[in-house]
Design a protein around this motif. Structure first.
Motif, short mmCIF file in Angstrom:
data_model
loop_
_atom_site.label_atom_id
_atom_site.label_comp_id
_atom_site.label_asym_id
_atom_site.label_seq_id
_atom_site.Cartn_x
_atom_site.Cartn_y
_atom_site.Cartn_z
N SER A 166 46.48 135.20 65.53
CA SER A 166 45.46 134.21 65.23
C SER A 166 45.31 133.27 66.42
N VAL A 167 44.08 133.03 66.84
CA VAL A 167 43.84 132.08 67.93
C VAL A 167 42.94 130.96 67.43
N SER A 196 30.87 124.31 75.72
CA SER A 196 29.86 124.17 74.68
C SER A 196 28.70 123.31 75.18
N SER A 197 27.52 123.61 74.67
CA SER A 197 26.34 122.81 75.01
C SER A 197 26.47 121.38 74.51
N ARG A 198 27.44 121.13 73.65
CA ARG A 198 27.67 119.78 73.16
C ARG A 198 28.44 118.91 74.14
N GLY A 199 28.82 119.48 75.29
CA GLY A 199 29.50 118.70 76.31
C GLY A 199 31.00 118.76 76.27
N SER A 200 31.55 119.73 75.54
CA SER A 200 32.99 119.85 75.41
C SER A 200 33.51 121.12 76.06
N VAL A 201 34.78 121.06 76.46
CA VAL A 201 35.51 122.22 76.97
C VAL A 201 36.65 122.49 75.99
N TYR A 202 36.77 123.74 75.58
CA TYR A 202 37.81 124.14 74.64
C TYR A 202 38.74 125.16 75.30
N LYS A 203 40.02 125.01 75.02
CA LYS A 203 41.00 126.00 75.48
C LYS A 203 41.29 126.98 74.36
N ILE A 204 41.34 128.26 74.72
CA ILE A 204 41.65 129.30 73.74
C ILE A 204 43.17 129.46 73.71
N GLY A 205 43.77 129.31 72.54
CA GLY A 205 45.22 129.41 72.44
C GLY A 205 45.66 129.94 71.09
N ARG A 206 46.94 130.14 70.97
CA ARG A 206 47.51 130.61 69.72
C ARG A 206 47.42 129.52 68.65
N THR A 207 47.07 129.93 67.45
CA THR A 207 47.01 128.98 66.34
C THR A 207 48.41 128.45 66.06
#
Length: 485
Positions: A128-129, A471-482
């Motif tokens: 799960s990520v 995201s177009s909302r102005g955020s950066v998200y890191k993909i990681g393990r849940t």
């Protein structure tokens, strides 16, 4: 007397044929004494347990004399030189379940004439990520990257600024600001950057943007004495590609390949259906994947043509072209010796092309083809065209998406069980999906069920190989393990 002799022969045969050993995970087994003093080699039995039918193990055995053998199932390795062997197992993922080996690494001592067993026990757990927000309040982020091994993040804003994230903090001063000369109409803007393979030595980095005349521009800059500030006066224009008439399909990717050359992917020039026919026109740089050598760039000669470019020294064909037949290759990436090239479709199909990085002269079909479909025709001539390895249909009311956002093959360390999976999204649907490409087949297609992040503009990769999305909302998200509850 003869009976005793016969009995001794039988006992000797049994000792020779039935000698063996066993062990527990983590020790690799304890070898028995050599039952055959005349033998010079031995055997290693690798037992892989715990995997369901059809799922391959991932085990590598190394040992004396540079011995190396990769195994996908239980196997007896015979004829081995006596000595210590390492048995290293990696996690494998199938059907959304990751099977973790125990032990991950063990040693097994092979003796001449003997046999030893190393057991690898796989245990499964659902993968799960999740996404963690690492930067907020950006002005239309378009790209994220970093030099190899660097802990900082370099995030591009469409208006023309490169921002630095250091120790989790967004620095107030931009690394570079060229906003005064960036066209941001339509799909234009500051779209990507690439650090030179020798960045630690020369400080060079390259940006891809659109200028006020709507030209696609590739420009080189140099880092300043302050590592968080570029030298704004160091500009060297590498290439300027005219893009008149339309404000869409600028492409946007610049990247160094494993060969050290610079690749860039201009779109077809815009408009619906490639009205100017640029995709199939080898005398136009639009609708192509280009490949140039910038290792000795100067103002007089900003780039040269690699000797292996397919159209070098051919009249009526641009020597910069590496591949043709592209509509809008917004994002592409390299994974070792492979190129993953996503191309945004017109009305029906989104596609990912996977090719050897050194495969020159490919024609990906646009605007004869849209994915594996003939474009606006019942039939078409597909001869010489390269069809995508993976595609998806928009579906009714674009229920599946309408504009692929290509990403990267995961090679980070945080989630080794996901190594080799290609992550992608769609601007219209904001999902996070992945697949595994092996042997020309697409397997393990997975929707990671993320939501609430808005339109996904781009993926990014940090200096450690971990993945992010913007995201177009102005955020950066890191993909990681849940996180475990």
């Amino acid at each position: 007397m003869r009976a005793w002799t016969y009995l001794l022969v039988i006992l000797t045969f049994c000792l020779t044929a039935c000698g063996g050993g066993g062990g527990s995970p983590g020790t690799g087994g304890t070898p028995l004494p050599n039952p055959n003093p005349g033998a010079t080699t031995g055997a290693l039995v690798v037992a892989a347990t715990g995997l369901p039918a059809g799922v391959n193990a991932s085990v590598r055995v190394t040992g004396p004399n540079n011995y190396q053998q990769d195994l996908t199932a239980s196997q007896t390795l015979s004829g081995l030189a006596a000595g210590s062997y390492s048995v290293a197992a990696a996690p494998v993922t199938a059907g959304g379940v990751t099977y973790t080996p125990t032990p991950a690494t063990q040693s097994a001592v092979v003796t001449a004439g003997g046999s030893v067993t190393a057991t690898v026990a796989y245990g499964g757990a659902t993968v799960s990520v999740s996404l963690s927000e690492v930067v907020t309040n950006l002005n239309n982020p378009t790209w994220l990257t970093a030099p190899a091994g660097d802990a900082r993040l370099f995030v591009l804003e469409r208006a023309g600024r490169i921002r630095v994230v250091e120790n989790g903090n967004l620095l107030s001063a931009p690394f570079l600001d060229i906003s005064g000369r960036v066209f941001t109409g339509g799909e234009g803007g500051l779209l990507s950057m690439a650090f030179d393979p020798q960045y630690a030595r020369n400080g060079y980095f390259y940006i891809y943007f659109t200028d006020p005349q709507q030209n696609i521009v590739i420009e080189r800059f140099t880092a300043g004495s302050n590592p968080n500030l570029a030298d704004a006066t160091s500009s060297l224009v590498i290439l300027r590609i005219p893009h008149p008439n339309f404000t869409n399909h600028f492409g946007g990717q610049v990247a160094f390949g494993p060969d050290g050359f610079l690749y860039l992917g201009p779109g077809d020039g815009g408009g619906a259906g490639d009205p100017n026919g640029n995709g199939q026109n080898l005398n136009s740089l639009l609708g192509k994947l280009l490949r140039i050598d910038v290792s000795a760039a100067t103002a007089v000669q900003p780039y040269t043509i690699p000797a292996s470019n397919p159209f070098r020294n051919q009249a009526g064909r641009r020597a910069e072209i590496w591949a043709a037949g592209l509509r809008n290759p917004w994002r592409f990436s390299f994974d070792g010796s492979l190129l993953y090239l996503s191309d945004v479709g017109q009305d029906r199909r989104e596609e990912v092309n996977i090719a050897a990085a050194d495969a020159a002269g490919a024609n990906y079909g646009w605007n004869t083809m849209e994915g594996t479909l003939c474009y606006n025709a019942a039939t078409c001539d597909r001869s010489g065209l390269v069809l995508p390895v993976f595609e998806y249909d928009h579906g009714s009311n674009d229920t599946n998406g309408c504009s692929i956002t290509g990403g990267f093959v995961y090679r980070g360390r945080a989630m080794p069980e996901l190594a080799g999976r290609y992550f992608y999204s769609d601007y219209c649907r904001g999902f996070l999906k992945s697949f595994l490409a092996t042997g020309g087949s697409i397997t393990e297609q997975r929707d990671w069920n993320v939501s609430g992040i808005g339109n996904v503009v781009s993926f990014g990769q940090d200096g450690q190989g971990e993945l992010y999305l913007m995201s177009s909302r102005g955020s950066v998200y890191k993909i990681g393990r849940t996180p475990t509850p």
